[in-house]
Design a protein around this motif. Sequence first.
Motif, PDB file in Angstrom:
ATOM      1  N   LEU A  58       8.354  -3.585  26.230  1.00 35.13           N
ATOM      2  CA  LEU A  58       8.760  -4.135  25.170  1.00 35.13           C
ATOM      3  C   LEU A  58       7.708  -5.249  24.331  1.00 35.13           C
ATOM      4  O   LEU A  58       6.949  -5.753  25.324  1.00 35.13           O
ATOM      5  CB  LEU A  58      10.155  -4.549  25.160  1.00 35.13           C
ATOM      6  CG  LEU A  58      10.340  -5.551  26.198  1.00 35.13           C
ATOM      7  CD1 LEU A  58      10.244  -6.941  25.698  1.00 35.13           C
ATOM      8  CD2 LEU A  58      11.680  -5.237  26.761  1.00 35.13           C
ATOM      9  N   PHE A  59       7.860  -5.584  23.080  1.00 31.85           N
ATOM     10  CA  PHE A  59       7.270  -6.356  22.377  1.00 31.85           C
ATOM     11  C   PHE A  59       8.155  -7.710  22.782  1.00 31.85           C
ATOM     12  O   PHE A  59       9.331  -7.650  22.566  1.00 31.85           O
ATOM     13  CB  PHE A  59       7.027  -6.422  21.086  1.00 31.85           C
ATOM     14  CG  PHE A  59       6.296  -5.430  20.509  1.00 31.85           C
ATOM     15  CD1 PHE A  59       4.822  -5.601  20.759  1.00 31.85           C
ATOM     16  CD2 PHE A  59       6.481  -4.073  19.951  1.00 31.85           C
ATOM     17  CE1 PHE A  59       3.909  -4.834  20.177  1.00 31.85           C
ATOM     18  CE2 PHE A  59       5.314  -3.391  19.508  1.00 31.85           C
ATOM     19  CZ  PHE A  59       4.049  -3.625  19.647  1.00 31.85           C
ATOM     20  N   ASP A  60       7.577  -8.864  23.183  1.00 32.83           N
ATOM     21  CA  ASP A  60       8.143 -10.093  23.596  1.00 32.83           C
ATOM     22  C   ASP A  60       7.693 -11.144  22.741  1.00 32.83           C
ATOM     23  O   ASP A  60       6.588 -11.510  22.924  1.00 32.83           O
ATOM     24  CB  ASP A  60       7.926 -10.381  25.138  1.00 32.83           C
ATOM     25  CG  ASP A  60       9.044 -11.424  25.593  1.00 32.83           C
ATOM     26  OD1 ASP A  60       9.533 -12.336  24.959  1.00 32.83           O
ATOM     27  OD2 ASP A  60       9.074 -11.541  26.862  1.00 32.83           O
ATOM     28  N   ASN A  61       8.642 -11.554  21.961  1.00 37.23           N
ATOM     29  CA  ASN A  61       8.386 -12.917  20.984  1.00 37.23           C
ATOM     30  C   ASN A  61       8.142 -14.066  21.972  1.00 37.23           C
ATOM     31  O   ASN A  61       7.810 -15.026  21.108  1.00 37.23           O
ATOM     32  CB  ASN A  61       9.745 -13.206  20.114  1.00 37.23           C
ATOM     33  CG  ASN A  61       9.766 -12.017  18.926  1.00 37.23           C
ATOM     34  OD1 ASN A  61       8.857 -11.574  18.624  1.00 37.23           O
ATOM     35  ND2 ASN A  61      11.002 -11.609  18.683  1.00 37.23           N
ATOM     36  N   ARG A  62       8.606 -14.263  23.012  1.00 38.37           N
ATOM     37  CA  ARG A  62       8.470 -15.450  23.785  1.00 38.37           C
ATOM     38  C   ARG A  62       7.274 -15.675  24.492  1.00 38.37           C
ATOM     39  O   ARG A  62       6.828 -16.665  24.977  1.00 38.37           O
ATOM     40  CB  ARG A  62       9.660 -15.664  24.841  1.00 38.37           C
ATOM     41  CG  ARG A  62      11.117 -15.736  24.204  1.00 38.37           C
ATOM     42  CD  ARG A  62      12.030 -15.568  25.297  1.00 38.37           C
ATOM     43  NE  ARG A  62      11.977 -14.167  25.911  1.00 38.37           N
ATOM     44  CZ  ARG A  62      12.483 -13.751  26.596  1.00 38.37           C
ATOM     45  NH1 ARG A  62      13.698 -14.313  27.500  1.00 38.37           N
ATOM     46  NH2 ARG A  62      12.472 -12.520  27.156  1.00 38.37           N
ATOM     47  N   LEU A  63       6.346 -14.203  24.635  1.00 34.00           N
ATOM     48  CA  LEU A  63       5.041 -14.704  24.995  1.00 34.00           C
ATOM     49  C   LEU A  63       3.946 -14.979  24.120  1.00 34.00           C
ATOM     50  O   LEU A  63       4.133 -14.280  22.957  1.00 34.00           O
ATOM     51  CB  LEU A  63       4.481 -13.062  25.540  1.00 34.00           C
ATOM     52  CG  LEU A  63       5.145 -12.625  27.050  1.00 34.00           C
ATOM     53  CD1 LEU A  63       4.694 -11.180  27.182  1.00 34.00           C
ATOM     54  CD2 LEU A  63       4.768 -13.674  28.081  1.00 34.00           C
ATOM     55  N   ARG A  77       5.533  -6.473  29.326  1.00 40.39           N
ATOM     56  CA  ARG A  77       6.030  -6.973  27.906  1.00 40.39           C
ATOM     57  C   ARG A  77       4.687  -7.423  27.429  1.00 40.39           C
ATOM     58  O   ARG A  77       3.815  -8.022  27.868  1.00 40.39           O
ATOM     59  CB  ARG A  77       6.585  -8.440  28.449  1.00 40.39           C
ATOM     60  CG  ARG A  77       8.160  -8.001  29.134  1.00 40.39           C
ATOM     61  CD  ARG A  77       8.807  -9.365  29.639  1.00 40.39           C
ATOM     62  NE  ARG A  77       9.969  -8.946  30.065  1.00 40.39           N
ATOM     63  CZ  ARG A  77      11.321  -8.968  29.412  1.00 40.39           C
ATOM     64  NH1 ARG A  77      11.144  -9.127  28.202  1.00 40.39           N
ATOM     65  NH2 ARG A  77      12.297  -8.467  29.997  1.00 40.39           N
ATOM     66  N   ASP A 112       9.807  -1.422  20.278  1.00 38.77           N
ATOM     67  CA  ASP A 112       9.883  -1.179  21.297  1.00 38.77           C
ATOM     68  C   ASP A 112       9.754   0.289  22.093  1.00 38.77           C
ATOM     69  O   ASP A 112       9.261   0.722  22.963  1.00 38.77           O
ATOM     70  CB  ASP A 112      11.073  -2.025  22.188  1.00 38.77           C
ATOM     71  CG  ASP A 112      11.001  -3.607  22.066  1.00 38.77           C
ATOM     72  OD1 ASP A 112       9.830  -3.935  21.577  1.00 38.77           O
ATOM     73  OD2 ASP A 112      11.995  -4.170  22.095  1.00 38.77           O
ATOM     74  N   ALA A 155       3.083  -9.456  24.107  1.00 39.91           N
ATOM     75  CA  ALA A 155       3.319 -10.464  23.094  1.00 39.91           C
ATOM     76  C   ALA A 155       3.508  -9.809  21.772  1.00 39.91           C
ATOM     77  O   ALA A 155       2.550  -8.834  21.382  1.00 39.91           O
ATOM     78  CB  ALA A 155       2.020 -11.487  23.245  1.00 39.91           C
ATOM     79  N   ALA A 156       4.473 -10.220  21.191  1.00 39.29           N
ATOM     80  CA  ALA A 156       4.807  -9.941  19.773  1.00 39.29           C
ATOM     81  C   ALA A 156       3.602  -9.717  18.672  1.00 39.29           C
ATOM     82  O   ALA A 156       3.719  -9.230  17.545  1.00 39.29           O
ATOM     83  CB  ALA A 156       5.899 -10.549  19.203  1.00 39.29           C
ATOM     84  N   LYS A 190      10.658  -0.220  31.767  1.00 37.82           N
ATOM     85  CA  LYS A 190      10.831  -1.006  30.437  1.00 37.82           C
ATOM     86  C   LYS A 190       9.321  -1.431  29.845  1.00 37.82           C
ATOM     87  O   LYS A 190       8.717  -2.095  30.695  1.00 37.82           O
ATOM     88  CB  LYS A 190      11.849  -2.052  30.665  1.00 37.82           C
ATOM     89  CG  LYS A 190      12.055  -2.785  29.283  1.00 37.82           C
ATOM     90  CD  LYS A 190      12.820  -4.097  29.441  1.00 37.82           C
ATOM     91  CE  LYS A 190      14.503  -3.754  29.519  1.00 37.82           C
ATOM     92  NZ  LYS A 190      15.167  -5.056  29.750  1.00 37.82           N
ATOM     93  N   GLU A 250       8.421  -3.352  34.415  1.00 36.59           N
ATOM     94  CA  GLU A 250       8.394  -3.923  33.228  1.00 36.59           C
ATOM     95  C   GLU A 250       7.078  -4.205  32.717  1.00 36.59           C
ATOM     96  O   GLU A 250       6.302  -4.976  33.546  1.00 36.59           O
ATOM     97  CB  GLU A 250       9.527  -4.931  33.004  1.00 36.59           C
ATOM     98  CG  GLU A 250      10.843  -4.519  33.264  1.00 36.59           C
ATOM     99  CD  GLU A 250      11.897  -5.641  32.878  1.00 36.59           C
ATOM    100  OE1 GLU A 250      11.214  -6.780  32.390  1.00 36.59           O
ATOM    101  OE2 GLU A 250      12.965  -5.495  33.340  1.00 36.59           O
TER     102      GLU A 250
END
Length: 177
Positions: free
Chosen positions: A69-74, A102, A44, A104-105, A67, A100
Amino acid sequence: MTPLKYLGAYPASVQDKVREMIAQDRLGEYLGKKYPARHAVQNDKALYAYTQTLKQDHLRNAPAIDKVLFDNRLDLTHRALGLHTAVSRIQGNKLKAKKEIRIAALFKETAPEFLRMIVVHELAHLKEHDHNKAFYQLCEYMESDYHQLEFDLRVYLTYRDLAARAKTPSDDSAGSS
């Protein structure tokens, strides 16, 4: 005929070319030759720095980003590869808004061009909220090859789906009598 859910908006002739590559088992080869490298942005903090650099180069007057970040939920089940949000909070008598982004991971494991395309897409939302002509012009301003990258990313997502289906045993063969 193979359904191409990520390429549905493209002309039939383009879809037919992709189907032909799938039939000849050449989709992975096409992507591997065109996008052989993987990027080094793996956390991140690095993603935030990467995004800030792109923002500074192209959108200096856009609102600050608080912010990234990589988001595992996307993921594709939520039909989102990236997400931009503005979170507003009241602190005392002041209204504070935080922006923010986000990502996707799955973009941790892609070519640098795909990561850049999705970050450019989310940055463009700082200025243009809707996917309109001005939005896509802004994307092209930040990444001149934006439309080709978006198409190739959709081809990549198609390839990922096909590879995942190949790993999973078919439910059709079970339980038929």
